[in-house]
Design an enzyme around this catalytic site. Structure first.
Site, PDB file in Angstrom:
ATOM      1  N   SER A  18       1.724  -9.634  -0.867  1.00  0.00           N
ATOM      2  CA  SER A  18       1.417  -8.200  -0.790  1.00  0.00           C
ATOM      3  C   SER A  18       1.669  -7.598   0.580  1.00  0.00           C
ATOM      4  CB  SER A  18      -0.029  -7.960  -1.207  1.00  0.00           C
ATOM      5  OG  SER A  18      -0.909  -8.753  -0.425  1.00  0.00           O
ATOM      6  N   GLU A  75      -9.615   5.733   3.171  1.00  0.00           N
ATOM      7  CA  GLU A  75     -10.383   4.618   3.711  1.00  0.00           C
ATOM      8  C   GLU A  75      -9.398   3.502   4.016  1.00  0.00           C
ATOM      9  OE1 GLU A  75      -9.692   4.965   0.612  1.00  0.00           O
ATOM     10  OE2 GLU A  75      -9.041   2.934   0.076  1.00  0.00           O
ATOM     11  N   LYS A  97       0.812  -1.224   0.000  1.00  0.00           N
ATOM     12  CA  LYS A  97       0.000   0.000   0.000  1.00  0.00           C
ATOM     13  C   LYS A  97       0.845   1.273   0.000  1.00  0.00           C
ATOM     14  CE  LYS A  97      -4.112  -2.018   0.195  1.00  0.00           C
ATOM     15  NZ  LYS A  97      -5.089  -1.893  -0.896  1.00  0.00           N
TER      16      LYS A  97
HETATM   17  C1  LIG Z   1      -1.628  -6.860   2.487  1.00  0.00           C
HETATM   18  C2  LIG Z   1      -2.791  -6.593   1.606  1.00  0.00           C
HETATM   19  N1  LIG Z   1      -2.928  -7.296   0.476  1.00  0.00           N
HETATM   20  C3  LIG Z   1      -3.975  -7.101  -0.336  1.00  0.00           C
HETATM   21  C4  LIG Z   1      -4.975  -6.200  -0.056  1.00  0.00           C
HETATM   22  C5  LIG Z   1      -6.131  -6.100  -0.994  1.00  0.00           C
HETATM   23  O1  LIG Z   1      -6.203  -4.921  -1.708  1.00  0.00           O
HETATM   24  P1  LIG Z   1      -5.758  -4.841  -3.231  1.00  0.00           P
HETATM   25  O2  LIG Z   1      -6.578  -5.808  -3.999  1.00  0.00           O
HETATM   26  O3  LIG Z   1      -6.053  -3.432  -3.598  1.00  0.00           O
HETATM   27  O4  LIG Z   1      -4.327  -5.150  -3.310  1.00  0.00           O
HETATM   28  C6  LIG Z   1      -4.851  -5.427   1.101  1.00  0.00           C
HETATM   29  C7  LIG Z   1      -5.889  -4.430   1.416  1.00  0.00           C
HETATM   30  O5  LIG Z   1      -6.064  -3.945   2.464  1.00  0.00           O
HETATM   31  C8  LIG Z   1      -3.743  -5.635   1.953  1.00  0.00           C
HETATM   32  O6  LIG Z   1      -3.603  -4.932   3.090  1.00  0.00           O
END
Ligand SMILES: Cc1ncc(COP(=O)(O)O)c(C=O)c1O
Lengths: 260, 413
Positions: free
Chosen positions: B382, B114, B92
């Site tokens: 992620s 948000e 993020k």
């Molecule tokens: C670690 C992590 N992965 C994935 C997501 C999912 O969001 P996005 O599909 O935008 O990557 C989030 C959202 O809060 C997150 O914190």
């Protein structure tokens, strides 16, 4: 010229500042919302918007949002709102409009939504989250073809070239917000909002409704002479919470008197 | 429109996207488009961003070969793109760094955001602190409870965290609240939107700032293996980590791209957040046209996921377009499978993935054994799992965890 019962007809038939009030269909319950519409019409509302409840009402502040949620929680459906429109439009003497968010007509089919709204007697439609130039020309085309007025919402920051284009597509009236914000404010119209109304007169050939922040007779007196319709929404819900239908009736009367 | 790409016309990605918002937001979206277009052409902007990425948040992130897991599963070679090692613990921050620089260029002094998992809120609070801006974060009441470590961190950084008690009290309602706050404070405030969704140009801006993930991945895998991967896997909430991971490699037709959504605890309405593998339907909500979990009358349905970040009824418009065109295939992972994947990665590799990312790991655990040993599969990790203490401890070590919480409350110290 004007179709019987149309918004333009109602505007042409009288003079001075008119009043548009707002009801969330099915809030606080279906019978009560029906009674509210009838009372508002009897006490002097010239137009009434019936909001079809939506789960995510983007332009609404806490009061109207709560009413949307409460209606949905109680099981009020889009179909119920159409039924309500169908019962009320022949019964009350003033034009009724549908207000809702785009996903509701989108899901039904925008063309079908306009057709059904007309069948049930709605004279206009307000979709605050559909800008006139978004990729949905079918909406305005169906509205024009069927004689249901598409009402566009504009605000003090709307550029003049967009206002000019909206002025050509809109019918019935244009809905001007007095502030940049969501519904439910009690601050009254700002200087910026009032000068916007004055400027709008020169820019758009349609009658002007003003709302967002009109919560009582004092605010109505401030916009008198600058627009054709004053719109009151959230405060009516607060009045109902305080004193039921009777309080709403008396309040509408006081608003109407302030229009004169 | 100068921000056009081949599938991007009239602010839509294929049939999806647009900016279905109240007229009063149009000038602000126009301004953002203009400022971003300017920044995009300005080498100084990218130089400043690069410096922050390298020295503040720790890019490039490693591409880690999960040797143990690969051996145990006996199939494709598994690599992990370690976005969780970034400062603040997830991808993020990539987007937040970019957007805070845009905020500065617009001359605004305040951001609103948000958050679901709290990772975007934390990243927003972090860049706000770093750039001396005020920050308000909206977060659903349900998410505040399950991601409390991030709530504490945001407040410690000076951000105001507002609990959203409307609707489903999760990410969707936090987006509504943040949008309204923005509408009320347009002049002073930038809405630092956290995923590749919302009205245009947000989906484009977020994807661009995240696309560093895929560009690094390409270089790293070519360096390590001398070739591109066969499969790339990412979890999909709104679509920011997946779009960032996939974007630079979309043109490589030999790569299978897989999105994993939240299977939750069942198939019924409100039991999952599977927009594509559930009953897909197109809607126009929160400013954009895409796939939403909604009922027959267009009301958004409640969702459920063990991970707050995937617990959302919509999905970004570019993801929707790429799913429809067949470029991204979709699968889902259930809550239980996800918890299993979280534990497995910890035991096999010594890595705690975030609950969101654990969905992608779950798919990899399923898929790798079916692929030959000559294949390469990369999972975008992620985020890291620290924030999920209140979810994982309760689910996997319940008695000790609750006894500990109780003793904390009762401790007279
Ligand atoms: C670690 C992590 N992965 C994935 C997501 C999912 O969001 P996005 O599909 O935008 O990557 C989030 C959202 O809060 C997150 O914190």
């Amino acid at each position: 010229m004007n179709a019987p019962g149309s918004i333009a007809g109602a505007l042409a038939a009288g003079k001075g500042l008119r009043l548009m009030t707002h009801v969330v269909a099915g809030y606080p319950d279906p019978t009560e919302s029906e009674r509210l519409v009838a009372t508002m019409a009897a006490q002097g509302a010239d137009f009434i918007e019936l909001q079809i409840p939506f789960s995510d009402p983007m332009a609404d502040g806490p009061t109207i949002m709560m009413a949307n949620q409460a209606a949905l929680d109680a099981g009020v459906s889009v179909q119920d709102a159409f039924d309500l429109m169908g019962r009320l439009s022949p019964a009350v003497k003033v034009p009724l409009l549908f207000m809702t968010y785009l996903n509701v007509p989108w899901r039904m089919g925008v063309g079908r939504f306009v057709e059904r709204a007309r069948e049930r007697g709605a004279k206009g439609i307000i979709l605050p989250d559909l800008p006139f130039d978004e990729d949905l020309p079918e909406y305005v085309e169906r509205c024009h073809a069927l004689g249901v007025d598409p009402i566009f919402v504009v605000s003090p920051d709307t550029p003049t070239d967009r206002l000019a284009r909206i002025g050509k597509l809109g019918r019935g009236f244009i809905y001007a917000t007095l502030k940049i914000g969501i519904t439910g404010g009690v601050a009254g119209p700002s200087e910026k909002g009032l000068s916007f109304l004055k400027a709008l007169r020169q820019l758009v050939p349609l009658p002007i409704a003003a709302g967002f922040g009109i919560s009582g007779p004092e605010a109505i007196r401030q916009v008198r002479g600058l627009c054709d319709i004053a719109v009151v929404g959230s405060q009516l819900i607060r009045e109902h919470q305080r004193g039921g239908v009777a309080a709403v009736g008396a309040f509408v009367r006081s608003l109407k008197e302030a229009c004169a | 429109m100068s921000l056009d790409e081949s599938h991007l016309k009239n602010r839509h990605f294929g049939a999806y996207g647009g900016r279905y918002v109240p007229e009063m937001l149009i000038p602000a979206l126009d301004e953002l488009e203009r400022v971003y277009e300017d920044a995009r052409r300005d080498p100084a902007f990218w130089a400043e961003l690069k410096d922050l990425q390298e020295n503040f948040t720790g890019r490039p992130t490693p591409l880690y070969f999960a040797e143990n897991l690969t051996r145990e599963l006996g199939g494709a070679k598994i690599y992990l793109k370690m976005e969780g090692l970034l400062h603040t613990g997830a991808h993020k921050i990539n987007n937040c760094l970019g957007q805070i620089l845009l905020t500065k260029r617009m001359g605004k002094k305040r951001i609103v955001a948000e958050t679901g998992a709290g990772q975007h809120g934390l990243a927003s609070a972090t860049v706000a602190a770093r750039f001396g801006m005020a920050c308000t974060v909206f977060m659903g009441e349900v998410d505040v409870r399950r991601q409390y470590p991030n709530v504490f961190a945001m407040r410690s950084l000076g951000a105001e965290v507002v609990e959203v008690k409307e609707g489903t009290k999760t990410l969707k309602d936090a987006v509504n609240a943040a949008l309204k706050f923005w509408i009320e404070n347009l002049g002073s405030t930038h809405y630092l939107l956290g995923s590749a969704l919302g009205p245009f140009p947000f989906p484009l801006i977020v994807r661009d700032f995240q696309s560093i993930i895929g560009r690094e991945t390409r270089e790293q895998i070519l360096g390590r293996e001398g070739r591109l991967p066969d499969v790339m896997v990412a979890c999909v909430g709104g679509g920011s980590n997946s779009m960032g991971f996939f974007h630079a490699l979309l043109g490589e037709k030999s790569i299978r791209m897989v999105g994993v959504e939240a299977g939750g605890r069942g198939d019924g309405p409100g039991e999952h957040a599977a927009r594509f593998t559930g009953k897909p339907s197109v809607g126009i909500v929160q400013g954009y046209k895409s796939f939403f979990l909604q009922d027959d009358e267009g009301q958004l349905l409640p969702t459920h996921s063990i991970s707050a970040g995937l617990d959302y009824a919509g999905v970004g418009p570019e993801v929707a377009h790429l799913q429809e065109s067949g470029r991204i295939e979709f699968h889902r992972a259930s809550d239980d499978e996800t918890l299993g994947a979280w534990k497995r990665l910890a035991r096999s590799e010594g890595i705690f993935p975030a609950m969101e990312s654990s969905h992608a790991v779950a798919f990899a655990l399923r898929e790798a054994p079916r692929l030959g040993r000559d294949k390469i599969l990369i999972v975008n990790l992620s985020g890291r799992g620290d924030k999920d203490l209140f979810i994982t401890a309760r689910a996997t070590d319940r008695e000790r965890w609750l006894a500990f919480l109780k003793s904390e409350v009762e401790d007279p110290r």
